[in-house]
Write a protein that holds these residues in place. Structure first.
Motif, PDB file in Angstrom:
ATOM      1  N   VAL A  87       0.862  -1.178   0.000  1.00 57.06           N
ATOM      2  CA  VAL A  87       0.000   0.000   0.000  1.00 57.06           C
ATOM      3  C   VAL A  87       0.902   1.232   0.000  1.00 57.06           C
ATOM      4  CG1 VAL A  87      -1.870   1.224   1.151  1.00 57.06           C
ATOM      5  CG2 VAL A  87      -1.735  -1.277   1.300  1.00 57.06           C
ATOM      6  N   SER A  88       0.787   2.059  -1.041  1.00 52.90           N
ATOM      7  CA  SER A  88       1.641   3.243  -1.152  1.00 52.90           C
ATOM      8  C   SER A  88       0.781   4.480  -1.393  1.00 52.90           C
ATOM      9  CB  SER A  88       2.636   3.066  -2.307  1.00 52.90           C
ATOM     10  OG  SER A  88       1.952   2.930  -3.540  1.00 52.90           O
ATOM     11  N   GLY A  89       1.434   5.628  -1.325  1.00 54.61           N
ATOM     12  CA  GLY A  89       0.727   6.870  -1.589  1.00 54.61           C
ATOM     13  C   GLY A  89       0.254   7.559  -0.328  1.00 54.61           C
ATOM     14  N   LYS A  90      -0.932   8.146  -0.392  1.00 58.10           N
ATOM     15  CA  LYS A  90      -1.423   9.037   0.671  1.00 58.10           C
ATOM     16  C   LYS A  90      -2.185   8.248   1.738  1.00 58.10           C
ATOM     17  CE  LYS A  90      -2.610  13.205  -0.667  1.00 58.10           C
ATOM     18  NZ  LYS A  90      -1.368  13.891  -0.303  1.00 58.10           N
ATOM     19  N   VAL A  91      -1.446   7.397   2.444  1.00 55.42           N
ATOM     20  CA  VAL A  91      -1.976   6.693   3.607  1.00 55.42           C
ATOM     21  C   VAL A  91      -1.038   6.982   4.787  1.00 55.42           C
ATOM     22  CG1 VAL A  91      -3.154   4.858   2.342  1.00 55.42           C
ATOM     23  CG2 VAL A  91      -0.742   4.592   2.917  1.00 55.42           C
ATOM     24  N   HIS A  92      -1.501   6.701   5.984  1.00 58.90           N
ATOM     25  CA  HIS A  92      -0.719   7.057   7.170  1.00 58.90           C
ATOM     26  C   HIS A  92       0.485   6.139   7.376  1.00 58.90           C
ATOM     27  CE1 HIS A  92      -3.375  10.202   8.662  1.00 58.90           C
ATOM     28  NE2 HIS A  92      -4.410   9.437   8.336  1.00 58.90           N
ATOM     29  N   GLY A  95       3.405   0.911   3.004  1.00 58.85           N
ATOM     30  CA  GLY A  95       4.346  -0.203   3.067  1.00 58.85           C
ATOM     31  C   GLY A  95       3.656  -1.541   2.883  1.00 58.85           C
ATOM     32  N   ILE A  96       4.388  -2.601   3.200  1.00 57.27           N
ATOM     33  CA  ILE A  96       3.887  -3.964   3.030  1.00 57.27           C
ATOM     34  C   ILE A  96       2.863  -4.279   4.115  1.00 57.27           C
ATOM     35  CG2 ILE A  96       4.516  -6.403   3.017  1.00 57.27           C
ATOM     36  CD1 ILE A  96       5.442  -4.904   0.576  1.00 57.27           C
ATOM     37  N   GLN A  97       1.743  -4.881   3.697  1.00 55.81           N
ATOM     38  CA  GLN A  97       0.689  -5.264   4.634  1.00 55.81           C
ATOM     39  C   GLN A  97       0.382  -6.750   4.462  1.00 55.81           C
ATOM     40  OE1 GLN A  97      -0.242  -3.135   6.839  1.00 55.81           O
ATOM     41  NE2 GLN A  97       0.656  -1.302   5.901  1.00 55.81           N
ATOM     42  N   LEU A 109      -6.465  -0.558   3.137  1.00 60.98           N
ATOM     43  CA  LEU A 109      -6.378   0.842   3.554  1.00 60.98           C
ATOM     44  C   LEU A 109      -6.448   0.965   5.069  1.00 60.98           C
ATOM     45  CD1 LEU A 109      -8.654   2.556   0.859  1.00 60.98           C
ATOM     46  CD2 LEU A 109      -6.167   2.247   0.850  1.00 60.98           C
ATOM     47  N   ARG A 110      -7.310   0.165   5.695  1.00 59.04           N
ATOM     48  CA  ARG A 110      -7.389   0.194   7.160  1.00 59.04           C
ATOM     49  C   ARG A 110      -6.091  -0.295   7.785  1.00 59.04           C
ATOM     50  NH1 ARG A 110     -12.911  -1.239   6.353  1.00 59.04           N
ATOM     51  NH2 ARG A 110     -12.357  -3.450   6.310  1.00 59.04           N
ATOM     52  N   ALA A 111      -5.496  -1.350   7.197  1.00 58.32           N
ATOM     53  CA  ALA A 111      -4.241  -1.871   7.729  1.00 58.32           C
ATOM     54  C   ALA A 111      -3.111  -0.856   7.606  1.00 58.32           C
ATOM     55  CB  ALA A 111      -3.865  -3.160   7.000  1.00 58.32           C
ATOM     56  N   ALA A 112      -3.204   0.024   6.602  1.00 56.06           N
ATOM     57  CA  ALA A 112      -2.180   1.052   6.397  1.00 56.06           C
ATOM     58  C   ALA A 112      -2.467   2.319   7.191  1.00 56.06           C
ATOM     59  CB  ALA A 112      -2.062   1.373   4.910  1.00 56.06           C
ATOM     60  N   GLY A 113      -3.401   2.272   8.106  1.00 52.08           N
ATOM     61  CA  GLY A 113      -3.687   3.408   8.961  1.00 52.08           C
ATOM     62  C   GLY A 113      -4.733   4.355   8.427  1.00 52.08           C
ATOM     63  N   GLY A 114      -5.338   4.017   7.280  1.00 52.17           N
ATOM     64  CA  GLY A 114      -6.374   4.876   6.711  1.00 52.17           C
ATOM     65  C   GLY A 114      -5.808   5.884   5.716  1.00 52.17           C
TER      66      GLY A 114
END
Length: 227
Positions: A87-92, A95-97, A109-114
């Motif tokens: 997951v890359s780009g404008k998330v909190h 990285g790898i999930q 997206l939830r795993a990447a902090g939203g």
């Protein structure tokens, strides 16, 4: 027998004992040599079940042996029913999930902090089922659907495409810089401040000197910008 062979009673008794002992030994020998049913090994049983048209039972490996990193199931998930996505780009937390098999983009997206505030996710299908090894890019300009031919066609499936043209470091605004992966309002302002202090960018490599841009973030940004 005593009259015919002329044997004494004592000799006749000894002969009877010998005959009885021989009979006992013969009986024990034949009893120990009798055939016994033997259970077929597991692999032979499995092969026989396959030939008969039945399902084969998977054999467990030796105790303590776990599958290697390259072992995957036929569905593309890693052992234990998990998938790995980037997951890359404008998330909190880009990285790898590691997610359960069957997870959707919304779960990644939830795993990447939203998603970060202000990110454009209108073209991102958050209900799409993820596949192992794909990338989900969030908040890029010029969104495009995943490649035709299903997940995995032509490499990793990307949720959104990058900028249609390289962003100019010499003229870009804060909003334009925020379209770059991992760049938020604060980092975008740092990039502009460096441009102001040094009279512009002579090469893209000067981004390494901007506060907040490490090697990984620079590698993501470099192909998307120009001096």
């Amino acid at each position: 027998m005593q009259l015919r062979c002329g044997l004494e009673p004592r000799a006749l008794g000894a002969l009877a004992v010998v005959l009885v002992g021989a009979a006992v030994l013969a009986t024990a020998h034949f009893w120990s040599a009798r055939p016994e049913p033997v259970r077929a090994p597991d692999r032979v049983t499995e092969a026989a079940a396959v030939q008969a048209g039945g399902p084969a039972t998977p054999q467990a490996g030796p105790p303590g042996l776990t599958p290697g990193p390259g072992a995957v199931s036929s569905s593309g998930a890693t052992p234990g029913g998990r998938i790995v996505v980037d997951v890359s780009g404008k998330v909190h937390r880009p990285g790898i999930q590691y997610l359960p098999a069957g997870s959707r983009v919304a779960d990644a997206l939830r795993a990447a902090g939203g998603v970060r505030a202000g990110a454009d996710v209108t073209a991102l299908n958050r209900a799409r089922v993820l596949t192992d090894g794909e990338q989900v890019a969030v908040g890029f300009v010029g969104a495009a659907p995943p490649p035709a031919g299903g997940p995995g066609a032509g490499g990793a499936a990307v949720g959104q495409a990058g900028p249609a043209a390289p962003v100019s470091l010499g003229t870009a605004t804060v909003e334009q810089l925020e379209t770059l992966p991992g760049v938020g309002p604060v980092l975008a302002q740092h990039i502009i401040d460096y441009r102001t202090e040094h009279g512009g960018y002579r090469s893209v490599d000067e981004l390494r000197e901007v506060n907040g841009i490490g090697d990984r973030r620079f590698a993501d940004i470099r192909p998307l910008v120009r001096p």
